[in-house]
Design an enzyme around this catalytic site. Structure first.
Site, PDB file in Angstrom:
ATOM      1  N   CYS A  29       1.013  -1.197  -0.017  1.00  0.00           N
ATOM      2  CA  CYS A  29      -0.023  -0.049  -0.043  1.00  0.00           C
ATOM      3  C   CYS A  29       0.848   1.136  -0.098  1.00  0.00           C
ATOM      4  CB  CYS A  29      -0.749   0.081   1.266  1.00  0.00           C
ATOM      5  SG  CYS A  29      -1.924   1.543   1.503  1.00  0.00           S
ATOM      6  N   CYS A  32       0.021   3.819   2.736  1.00  0.00           N
ATOM      7  CA  CYS A  32       0.310   3.205   3.985  1.00  0.00           C
ATOM      8  C   CYS A  32       2.025   3.581   4.061  1.00  0.00           C
ATOM      9  CB  CYS A  32       0.078   1.592   4.163  1.00  0.00           C
ATOM     10  SG  CYS A  32      -1.497   1.269   3.889  1.00  0.00           S
TER      11      CYS A  32
END
Length: 106
Positions: A29, A32
């Protein structure tokens, strides 16, 4: 420093005597990864006041399902004596600090 949390140590870590930030994310991600330094800074700045834990949704699918996590990053802010609050999407350092100051440490 944010610590990894899993279904085996979840109950023990969450039962502490400080507010908690759960960071649900994944290694693949991008948002993230972009938010990770901000969370690390928050964990260091508020060391001894809050606990910050990371949950890898790919490795901890059951734990993610318990909290109905559908997208990453998702943050769950758990104060000591108030209703938990969830935020989806990457937050800036300023946004994280604001939630910690106004929701977790009010």
């Amino acid at each position: 420093m944010a610590l990894e949390i899993n279904s085996q140590n979840f109950d023990t870590l969450i039962a502490g005597d400080q507010p908690v930030v759960l960071d649900f994310g994944a290694t693949w991600c991008g948002p993230c990864k972009a938010m990770a330094p901000h969370l690390e800074r928050i964990a260091e700045e508020y060391d001894g006041k809050i606990d910050v834990y990371k949950v890898d949704v790919d490795q901890e699918s059951e734990l993610s399902a318990v909290f109905n996590i559908r997208s990453v990053p998702t943050l769950l802010f758990i104060p000591m004596n108030d209703t938990p609050q969830m935020a989806t999407g990457a937050l800036s350092y300023g946004q994280l600090k604001e939630v910690v100051d106004t929701h977790l440490l009010k």
